[in-house]
Scaffold this motif. Sequence first.
Motif, PDB file in Angstrom:
ATOM      1  N   THR A 383       2.933   2.746  -5.260  1.00 23.17           N
ATOM      2  CA  THR A 383       3.402   3.802  -6.529  1.00 23.17           C
ATOM      3  C   THR A 383       2.154   4.147  -7.138  1.00 23.17           C
ATOM      4  O   THR A 383       1.247   3.209  -6.804  1.00 23.17           O
ATOM      5  CB  THR A 383       4.504   3.220  -7.187  1.00 23.17           C
ATOM      6  OG1 THR A 383       4.059   2.284  -8.071  1.00 23.17           O
ATOM      7  CG2 THR A 383       6.126   2.961  -6.465  1.00 23.17           C
ATOM      8  N   ILE A 384       2.287   5.213  -7.537  1.00 22.41           N
ATOM      9  CA  ILE A 384       1.238   5.115  -8.457  1.00 22.41           C
ATOM     10  C   ILE A 384       1.645   5.246 -10.039  1.00 22.41           C
ATOM     11  O   ILE A 384       2.331   6.181 -10.238  1.00 22.41           O
ATOM     12  CB  ILE A 384      -0.137   6.633  -8.312  1.00 22.41           C
ATOM     13  CG1 ILE A 384       0.035   6.542  -6.804  1.00 22.41           C
ATOM     14  CG2 ILE A 384      -0.542   6.773  -9.077  1.00 22.41           C
ATOM     15  CD1 ILE A 384      -0.448   7.924  -6.813  1.00 22.41           C
ATOM     16  N   ARG A 386       1.179   5.497 -13.540  1.00 22.67           N
ATOM     17  CA  ARG A 386       0.250   6.980 -14.231  1.00 22.67           C
ATOM     18  C   ARG A 386       0.338   6.256 -15.878  1.00 22.67           C
ATOM     19  O   ARG A 386       0.292   7.067 -16.501  1.00 22.67           O
ATOM     20  CB  ARG A 386       1.197   8.231 -14.266  1.00 22.67           C
ATOM     21  CG  ARG A 386       1.108   8.257 -12.960  1.00 22.67           C
ATOM     22  CD  ARG A 386       2.342   9.569 -12.350  1.00 22.67           C
ATOM     23  NE  ARG A 386       2.213  10.368 -10.998  1.00 22.67           N
ATOM     24  CZ  ARG A 386       2.435   9.987 -10.294  1.00 22.67           C
ATOM     25  NH1 ARG A 386       2.479   8.410  -9.865  1.00 22.67           N
ATOM     26  NH2 ARG A 386       1.858  11.112  -9.161  1.00 22.67           N
ATOM     27  N   TRP A 392      -5.217   5.988 -13.194  1.00 24.44           N
ATOM     28  CA  TRP A 392      -4.036   5.913 -13.116  1.00 24.44           C
ATOM     29  C   TRP A 392      -4.763   4.379 -11.787  1.00 24.44           C
ATOM     30  O   TRP A 392      -5.249   4.249 -11.723  1.00 24.44           O
ATOM     31  CB  TRP A 392      -3.736   7.240 -11.849  1.00 24.44           C
ATOM     32  CG  TRP A 392      -3.097   7.868 -12.137  1.00 24.44           C
ATOM     33  CD1 TRP A 392      -2.665   8.534 -13.838  1.00 24.44           C
ATOM     34  CD2 TRP A 392      -2.651   9.764 -11.222  1.00 24.44           C
ATOM     35  NE1 TRP A 392      -1.923   9.641 -13.313  1.00 24.44           N
ATOM     36  CE2 TRP A 392      -2.311  10.676 -12.489  1.00 24.44           C
ATOM     37  CE3 TRP A 392      -2.896   9.759 -10.376  1.00 24.44           C
ATOM     38  CZ2 TRP A 392      -1.634  11.717 -11.908  1.00 24.44           C
ATOM     39  CZ3 TRP A 392      -2.385  10.865  -9.941  1.00 24.44           C
ATOM     40  CH2 TRP A 392      -1.922  11.841 -11.010  1.00 24.44           C
ATOM     41  N   ALA A 397       4.009  -1.502  -3.519  1.00 29.56           N
ATOM     42  CA  ALA A 397       5.697  -1.139  -3.366  1.00 29.56           C
ATOM     43  C   ALA A 397       6.445  -1.464  -2.987  1.00 29.56           C
ATOM     44  O   ALA A 397       7.868  -2.215  -2.981  1.00 29.56           O
ATOM     45  CB  ALA A 397       5.906   0.436  -2.540  1.00 29.56           C
ATOM     46  N   ALA A 411       7.634   4.339  -2.548  1.00 30.21           N
ATOM     47  CA  ALA A 411       6.011   4.572  -1.890  1.00 30.21           C
ATOM     48  C   ALA A 411       5.385   6.231  -2.018  1.00 30.21           C
ATOM     49  O   ALA A 411       6.497   7.136  -2.186  1.00 30.21           O
ATOM     50  CB  ALA A 411       5.811   4.340  -0.490  1.00 30.21           C
ATOM     51  N   GLU A 412       4.417   6.242  -3.029  1.00 35.14           N
ATOM     52  CA  GLU A 412       3.771   7.471  -2.864  1.00 35.14           C
ATOM     53  C   GLU A 412       2.530   7.705  -1.759  1.00 35.14           C
ATOM     54  O   GLU A 412       2.012   9.035  -1.725  1.00 35.14           O
ATOM     55  CB  GLU A 412       3.222   7.776  -4.506  1.00 35.14           C
ATOM     56  CG  GLU A 412       4.782   8.100  -5.786  1.00 35.14           C
ATOM     57  CD  GLU A 412       4.541   7.776  -6.942  1.00 35.14           C
ATOM     58  OE1 GLU A 412       3.687   9.223  -7.527  1.00 35.14           O
ATOM     59  OE2 GLU A 412       4.380   6.598  -7.537  1.00 35.14           O
ATOM     60  N   GLY A 413       2.170   6.428  -1.586  1.00 41.43           N
ATOM     61  CA  GLY A 413       1.069   6.893  -0.729  1.00 41.43           C
ATOM     62  C   GLY A 413       1.216   5.217  -0.183  1.00 41.43           C
ATOM     63  O   GLY A 413       2.053   4.135  -0.390  1.00 41.43           O
ATOM     64  N   LEU A 434      -2.606   9.836  -0.440  1.00 37.94           N
ATOM     65  CA  LEU A 434      -1.145  10.276  -0.632  1.00 37.94           C
ATOM     66  C   LEU A 434      -0.972  11.327   0.216  1.00 37.94           C
ATOM     67  O   LEU A 434      -0.885  11.887   1.572  1.00 37.94           O
ATOM     68  CB  LEU A 434      -1.523  11.314  -1.909  1.00 37.94           C
ATOM     69  CG  LEU A 434      -2.635  10.884  -3.572  1.00 37.94           C
ATOM     70  CD1 LEU A 434      -2.882  12.323  -3.507  1.00 37.94           C
ATOM     71  CD2 LEU A 434      -1.778   9.564  -3.558  1.00 37.94           C
ATOM     72  N   ASP A 436       3.618  13.252   0.658  1.00 36.60           N
ATOM     73  CA  ASP A 436       4.327  14.230   0.048  1.00 36.60           C
ATOM     74  C   ASP A 436       5.195  14.104   0.528  1.00 36.60           C
ATOM     75  O   ASP A 436       5.967  12.900   1.597  1.00 36.60           O
ATOM     76  CB  ASP A 436       3.446  15.773   0.261  1.00 36.60           C
ATOM     77  CG  ASP A 436       3.292  16.226   1.608  1.00 36.60           C
ATOM     78  OD1 ASP A 436       2.645  16.843   1.557  1.00 36.60           O
ATOM     79  OD2 ASP A 436       4.714  15.458   2.424  1.00 36.60           O
TER      80      ASP A 436
END
Length: 436
Positions: A383-384, A386, A392, A397, A411-413, A434, A436
Motif C-alpha cells: 500500500t502507499i 500517504r 509517500w 500489504a 494492495a495499490e501496487g 502502480l 489500478d
Amino acid sequence: MDVTTPSGTSDGAGLHARALLTVDEHLAAVLAAVVPVPARTVPLADALGATLAAPARAVIDLPPFDNSAMDGFAVHHVDVAAANADAPVRLRVVADLPAGSAVDPAIGTGEAARIMTGSPLPTAADTIVPFEDTVGGLADSLGVIAVASAPARRGVHVRRRGEDTRRGDVVLPAGTLLGPLQIGALAAVGISEVTAAVAPRVVVVSTGSELVPLERLGSATGAEGVRLERGQIPESNGILLAGVIAATGARVVRREIVDDEGSALRALLDEVTTGPDAADAVVFTGGVSAGAYEVVRQTVSQMTFGKVAMQPGKPQGFGLAGRTLLFGLPGNPVSAAVSFEVFVRPALLALQGRTEVRRPLLRIPAAVGWRTPAGRRQYLPVTIDRTDPAVWRAAPASSGGSHLAGRLGGAEGYAVVAAEVDAVAAGDLVDVMLID
Ligand SMILES: Nc1nc2c(c(=O)[nH]1)N[C@H]1C(S)=C(S)[C@@H](COP(=O)(O)OP(=O)(O)OC[C@H]3O[C@@H](n4cnc5c(N)ncnc54)[C@H](O)[C@@H]3O)O[C@H]1N2
Ligand code: MOO
C-alpha cells in the motif's frame, strides 16, 4: 525460455537442474510472439478503453472561431482605451449574442454588442469587456452601458480560432489508450469515429480439482453459511483475472474451471483455439509446477514450461496454438496476479498495438524493512502510506507469501526489488509498480 517438455512429473528434476530465466528474458519471448489484432472503425462514443490504431487528426480548428472568453460586451478597443472609474465611457448596445448565435452584427464607433462566453466575436469588434468592468453590470447591460475600466490591451478576453489545435493536426498518435480525457479531446476537434484495435478475445481457465465456483459456495449470510468440503477452496483466480483482463481493453469471452484430470482441459483448448472464432489468448492458472497432478503442464503440448527468477511467479508456461497465445500462470493467487501484471498484461496491450505496455513506476522510500528472496526479483504487494504528503512510503500489504490472497485486497501496487537485493531497509528507495 528455459524449455522443458510438457511431460509432467517425470521432468521435474530437469526443471530444478536448469538455470532460471530472467523476467526480462521471459517477457521478451512473450512479446516476440504477439501479432497485433486488426483494427476497425468505431463511433467515438463506443471507444472508451480502446487503443487508437491510426493517428487521430483534428477535423476542425479548436477553437473553431474567434470567440468571447467572458460574459460581457464586444467592443472596439480604441473606444474604451481611456475608460476609468472617474470617466466611464458610454457605449450603445446594438446586439445581444448568446452562445450559439450565428448573428454577426455591425458595430459602429461608440457601439457594443452584449456577448456571452463562447459566442463568436463579431467581425467588427476586437476586444471583450466583462460585465464586471461596467458600471451597471449584467443588470444594466442593454441600452446604454458605461465602461469603467480600460481593457489591458486590444484583443483581451478573445479566444482565437485554432489557438489550441489546427485542422489536420495529429491530436493523438496511434497506440494511445482512449481514456475519458482522450475521448473528450477528440470530440472537441470534431472527431466522431476512430480507427481502433478490435478488443482481443480472451479465455480464462482455472485448473484444480479443489476449486469450488463462487456460485456453488452458498450464501455467507444464509443459515448454512459457505459450503466447502475438506480440501476444497473457493475459486478466486478466475474472477481476479477476468477483472484485470477487462481493464486492458480485452474481452473475456469465456471463463471455465476444469479439474486436474485432463480430458476437459484438452476439449476446451481445442474448442477455443481452432476455427474462425479462436481466442486471441488463453490464460490458465494452476497446474504448472512440479507436482503429480499438473494438468496444464501435462496436457498443453503447445506450451513450454520454465522457471523465472521472480517471486512470486516462478513457474511459467507459455506457447502458441495457431495464433492463440497460451499462458500457463502459477495457481497461487498472488503468483497469478503478479504473473498477469508482468507477462500477460503487456502482451494484451501489445496485441492492441499499445505504445506503452509497462505500468508506471514510482520510486519511494520503504516504510519498514522486509526480507527478499535470494536470486529472484521480488514483487511485493504494497500500500502507499500517504501520511506525509511530501514523502509517500511503500508499506507491505502482506509478508509476500504467494497464497496470501486476502491481503491482496489492500494492495495499490507491487514493490519491485532486484534479484541481487537480499533485504530492504526502512527508508531504502524502492520502485513501486502502480496498478489500478
Ligand atoms: N516441488 C515443488 N513444488 C512447488 C514448486 C516447485 O518449484 N517445486 N513451486 C511452487 C511455486 S513457487 C508455486 S507458485 C506453485 C505453483 O503451482 P501450480 O501452478 O502448479 O499451481 P497449483 O499447484 O495448481 O496451485 C497452487 C496453489 O494455488 C491454489 N489455486 C490454484 N488455482 C486457484 C484458483 N483458481 N483460485 C484460488 N486458488 C487457486 C491451489 O489450491 C494451491 O494452493 O507451486 C509450488 N510448488
Ligand atoms: O514463485 Mo511461487 O509463484 O513463489 O508462489
